[in-house]
Design a protein around this motif. Structure first.
Motif, PDB file in Angstrom:
ATOM      1  N   HIS A   1       4.685   8.894  -1.609  1.00 23.27           N
ATOM      2  CA  HIS A   1       4.913   8.360  -0.410  1.00 23.27           C
ATOM      3  C   HIS A   1       4.177   8.990   0.791  1.00 23.27           C
ATOM      4  CE1 HIS A   1       7.947   6.409   2.829  1.00 23.27           C
ATOM      5  NE2 HIS A   1       6.661   5.793   2.902  1.00 23.27           N
ATOM      6  N   LEU A   2       4.312  10.302   0.838  1.00 26.51           N
ATOM      7  CA  LEU A   2       3.448  11.013   1.746  1.00 26.51           C
ATOM      8  C   LEU A   2       2.013  10.819   1.598  1.00 26.51           C
ATOM      9  CD1 LEU A   2       5.980  14.185   1.803  1.00 26.51           C
ATOM     10  CD2 LEU A   2       5.842  12.423   3.392  1.00 26.51           C
ATOM     11  N   GLU A   3       1.614  10.832   0.402  1.00 28.32           N
ATOM     12  CA  GLU A   3       0.276  10.586   0.273  1.00 28.32           C
ATOM     13  C   GLU A   3      -0.313   9.223   0.902  1.00 28.32           C
ATOM     14  OE1 GLU A   3      -2.295   9.488  -3.533  1.00 28.32           O
ATOM     15  OE2 GLU A   3      -1.074  11.233  -3.949  1.00 28.32           O
ATOM     16  N   ARG A   4       0.508   8.021   0.301  1.00 29.38           N
ATOM     17  CA  ARG A   4       0.175   6.845   0.867  1.00 29.38           C
ATOM     18  C   ARG A   4       0.109   6.861   2.516  1.00 29.38           C
ATOM     19  NH1 ARG A   4       0.011   3.133  -3.110  1.00 29.38           N
ATOM     20  NH2 ARG A   4      -0.727   4.159  -5.040  1.00 29.38           N
ATOM     21  N   LEU A   5       1.126   7.619   3.146  1.00 31.79           N
ATOM     22  CA  LEU A   5       1.199   7.454   4.507  1.00 31.79           C
ATOM     23  C   LEU A   5       0.049   8.030   5.198  1.00 31.79           C
ATOM     24  CD1 LEU A   5       4.874   8.652   5.597  1.00 31.79           C
ATOM     25  CD2 LEU A   5       3.645   6.831   6.706  1.00 31.79           C
ATOM     26  N   ARG A   6      -0.284   9.165   4.836  1.00 33.34           N
ATOM     27  CA  ARG A   6      -1.465   9.866   5.168  1.00 33.34           C
ATOM     28  C   ARG A   6      -2.807   8.936   5.098  1.00 33.34           C
ATOM     29  NH1 ARG A   6       0.965  14.509   2.978  1.00 33.34           N
ATOM     30  NH2 ARG A   6      -0.215  14.305   1.090  1.00 33.34           N
ATOM     31  N   GLU A   7      -2.877   8.344   3.940  1.00 32.33           N
ATOM     32  CA  GLU A   7      -3.981   7.421   3.632  1.00 32.33           C
ATOM     33  C   GLU A   7      -4.003   6.154   4.557  1.00 32.33           C
ATOM     34  OE1 GLU A   7      -5.742   4.906  -0.449  1.00 32.33           O
ATOM     35  OE2 GLU A   7      -4.212   6.426  -0.371  1.00 32.33           O
ATOM     36  N   HIS A   8      -2.848   5.518   4.602  1.00 33.04           N
ATOM     37  CA  HIS A   8      -2.942   4.078   5.281  1.00 33.04           C
ATOM     38  C   HIS A   8      -2.310   4.203   6.470  1.00 33.04           C
ATOM     39  CE1 HIS A   8      -3.825   1.996   1.455  1.00 33.04           C
ATOM     40  NE2 HIS A   8      -3.152   3.064   1.040  1.00 33.04           N
ATOM     41  N   GLY A   9      -1.828   5.408   7.373  1.00 34.05           N
ATOM     42  CA  GLY A   9      -1.133   5.274   8.300  1.00 34.05           C
ATOM     43  C   GLY A   9       0.404   4.860   8.631  1.00 34.05           C
TER      44      GLY A   9
ATOM     45  N   GLY B   1      11.201   4.269  -0.142  1.00 35.68           N
ATOM     46  CA  GLY B   1      11.216   4.890   1.169  1.00 35.68           C
ATOM     47  C   GLY B   1      11.382   6.408   1.427  1.00 35.68           C
ATOM     48  N   TYR B   2      11.707   7.013   0.062  1.00 35.14           N
ATOM     49  CA  TYR B   2      12.222   8.294   0.185  1.00 35.14           C
ATOM     50  C   TYR B   2      10.743   8.908   0.353  1.00 35.14           C
ATOM     51  CZ  TYR B   2      17.145   7.741  -0.493  1.00 35.14           C
ATOM     52  OH  TYR B   2      18.461   7.356  -0.394  1.00 35.14           O
ATOM     53  N   PRO B   3      10.794  10.373   1.088  1.00 39.06           N
ATOM     54  CA  PRO B   3       9.661  11.043   1.172  1.00 39.06           C
ATOM     55  C   PRO B   3       9.105  12.095   0.061  1.00 39.06           C
ATOM     56  CG  PRO B   3      11.758  12.572   1.967  1.00 39.06           C
ATOM     57  CD  PRO B   3      12.239  11.072   1.557  1.00 39.06           C
ATOM     58  N   THR B   4       8.679  11.252  -0.881  1.00 31.03           N
ATOM     59  CA  THR B   4       8.230  11.696  -2.348  1.00 31.03           C
ATOM     60  C   THR B   4       6.751  12.081  -1.957  1.00 31.03           C
ATOM     61  OG1 THR B   4       7.312   9.472  -3.068  1.00 31.03           O
ATOM     62  CG2 THR B   4       9.621  10.355  -3.880  1.00 31.03           C
ATOM     63  N   ALA B   5       6.117  12.955  -2.924  1.00 27.98           N
ATOM     64  CA  ALA B   5       4.558  13.271  -2.955  1.00 27.98           C
ATOM     65  C   ALA B   5       3.978  11.808  -2.626  1.00 27.98           C
ATOM     66  CB  ALA B   5       4.302  14.248  -4.020  1.00 27.98           C
TER      67      ALA B   5
ATOM     68  N   GLN C   1       0.799  -1.394  -0.067  1.00 29.06           N
ATOM     69  CA  GLN C   1       0.017  -0.216   0.053  1.00 29.06           C
ATOM     70  C   GLN C   1       0.945   1.398   0.102  1.00 29.06           C
ATOM     71  OE1 GLN C   1       0.390  -2.263   2.566  1.00 29.06           O
ATOM     72  NE2 GLN C   1      -0.075  -1.403   4.500  1.00 29.06           N
ATOM     73  N   TYR C   2       2.156   1.081   0.336  1.00 30.32           N
ATOM     74  CA  TYR C   2       2.955   2.226   0.483  1.00 30.32           C
ATOM     75  C   TYR C   2       3.729   2.631  -0.972  1.00 30.32           C
ATOM     76  CZ  TYR C   2       1.912   2.124   5.252  1.00 30.32           C
ATOM     77  OH  TYR C   2       1.188   2.262   6.470  1.00 30.32           O
ATOM     78  N   ALA C   3       3.619   1.815  -1.919  1.00 33.59           N
ATOM     79  CA  ALA C   3       4.064   1.920  -3.115  1.00 33.59           C
ATOM     80  C   ALA C   3       5.817   1.875  -3.109  1.00 33.59           C
ATOM     81  CB  ALA C   3       3.880   2.763  -3.965  1.00 33.59           C
ATOM     82  N   LEU C   4       6.524   1.434  -2.074  1.00 31.10           N
ATOM     83  CA  LEU C   4       7.963   1.400  -1.802  1.00 31.10           C
ATOM     84  C   LEU C   4       8.772   1.045  -2.929  1.00 31.10           C
ATOM     85  CD1 LEU C   4       8.049  -0.389   1.850  1.00 31.10           C
ATOM     86  CD2 LEU C   4       8.017   1.995   1.194  1.00 31.10           C
ATOM     87  N   ASP C   5       8.181   0.486  -3.902  1.00 31.86           N
ATOM     88  CA  ASP C   5       9.074  -0.126  -5.093  1.00 31.86           C
ATOM     89  C   ASP C   5       9.140   1.042  -5.960  1.00 31.86           C
ATOM     90  OD1 ASP C   5       6.090  -0.068  -5.503  1.00 31.86           O
ATOM     91  OD2 ASP C   5       6.305  -1.122  -7.450  1.00 31.86           O
ATOM     92  N   GLN C   6       8.310   2.079  -5.826  1.00 29.23           N
ATOM     93  CA  GLN C   6       8.607   3.281  -6.657  1.00 29.23           C
ATOM     94  C   GLN C   6       9.402   4.593  -6.075  1.00 29.23           C
ATOM     95  OE1 GLN C   6       4.892   4.916  -8.626  1.00 29.23           O
ATOM     96  NE2 GLN C   6       3.688   2.829  -8.030  1.00 29.23           N
ATOM     97  N   HIS C   7       9.616   4.376  -4.690  1.00 25.81           N
ATOM     98  CA  HIS C   7      10.372   5.660  -3.995  1.00 25.81           C
ATOM     99  C   HIS C   7      11.352   5.132  -3.226  1.00 25.81           C
ATOM    100  CE1 HIS C   7       7.599   4.859  -0.666  1.00 25.81           C
ATOM    101  NE2 HIS C   7       6.363   5.047  -1.564  1.00 25.81           N
TER     102      HIS C   7
END
Length: 201
Positions: free
Chosen positions: A176-184, A170-174, A162-168
């Motif tokens: 990643h931050l969006e998924r963090l807000r969505e999934h906690g 773990g770096y604080p991309t837009a 759910q965090y799309a770690l394969d794309q970023h």
């Protein structure tokens, strides 16, 4: 074309058995910080070594295989997200570097560390700013640390898609931050990092 491979001839360390040390993953919000230590074999030089950030992913993977095949010794170590939160990222990075050096199958006489600080350890050490583009052994360590961390994040992506770690990674991309807000916040997130900490308060 001029060969830009870094060379130990830039430095006068005759008689020393040198290991290069570098880290990967200080900036991300998730996953461990990795460090690698490498003692290159002068009888098996590896062409194309340089700062891992200046290489394509494909080239890094190719060089990582060569380094593991031809180095006199290499070791990859890490500090977990929990250790990062307990110690702070600087101290966790130093600990991962020390673990990498101490894990070598051959004992170096001198560790050359990328950056401006050295971990406290039994082996003598010297910090070299931008060493990953100046010293071949540090370049090799940079490549091993980066590829190992990328592999680790791809494994974590399987557990936490759910965090799309394969794309970023773990770096604080837009994204990643969006998924963090969505999934906690997940167990693999660094809770001492401001964007993560803000979601816990």
């Amino acid at each position: 074309m001029r060969d830009t491979t870094p060379s130990l001839s830039l430095f006068d360390y005759e008689g020393e058995l040198i290991c290069g040390v570098d880290e990967a993953g200080r900036g991300p919000l998730a996953g461990p910080v990795m460090a690698a230590a490498v003692i290159l074999d002068p009888l098996h030089p590896i062409a194309g070594l340089r700062d891992s950030k200046k290489l394509s992913e494909q080239k890094r993977e190719q060089l990582a295989i060569e380094i593991k095949q031809h180095a006199l010794a290499w070791c990859i170590a890490e500090c977990s997200e929990q250790e990062i939160d307990e110690l702070n990222i600087l101290q966790a990075t130093m600990l991962a570097m020390r673990r990498a050096v101490e894990g070598l199958s051959v004992q170096p006489t001198l560790a050359l560390i990328d950056g401006n600080r050295c971990p406290v350890m039994a082996v003598r050490s010297e910090a070299i700013v931008k060493g990953d583009d100046k010293v071949a052994a540090i370049s090799a360590a940079s490549i091993l640390a980066k590829t190992a961390r990328d592999h680790a994040l791809m494994q974590l992506h399987v557990e936490y898609p759910q965090y799309a770690l394969d794309q970023h990674k773990g770096y604080p991309t837009a994204l990643h931050l969006e998924r963090l807000r969505e999934h906690g916040v997940s167990p693999i997130h660094r809770k001492s990092y401001a964007p993560v900490k803000a979601l816990l308060t």
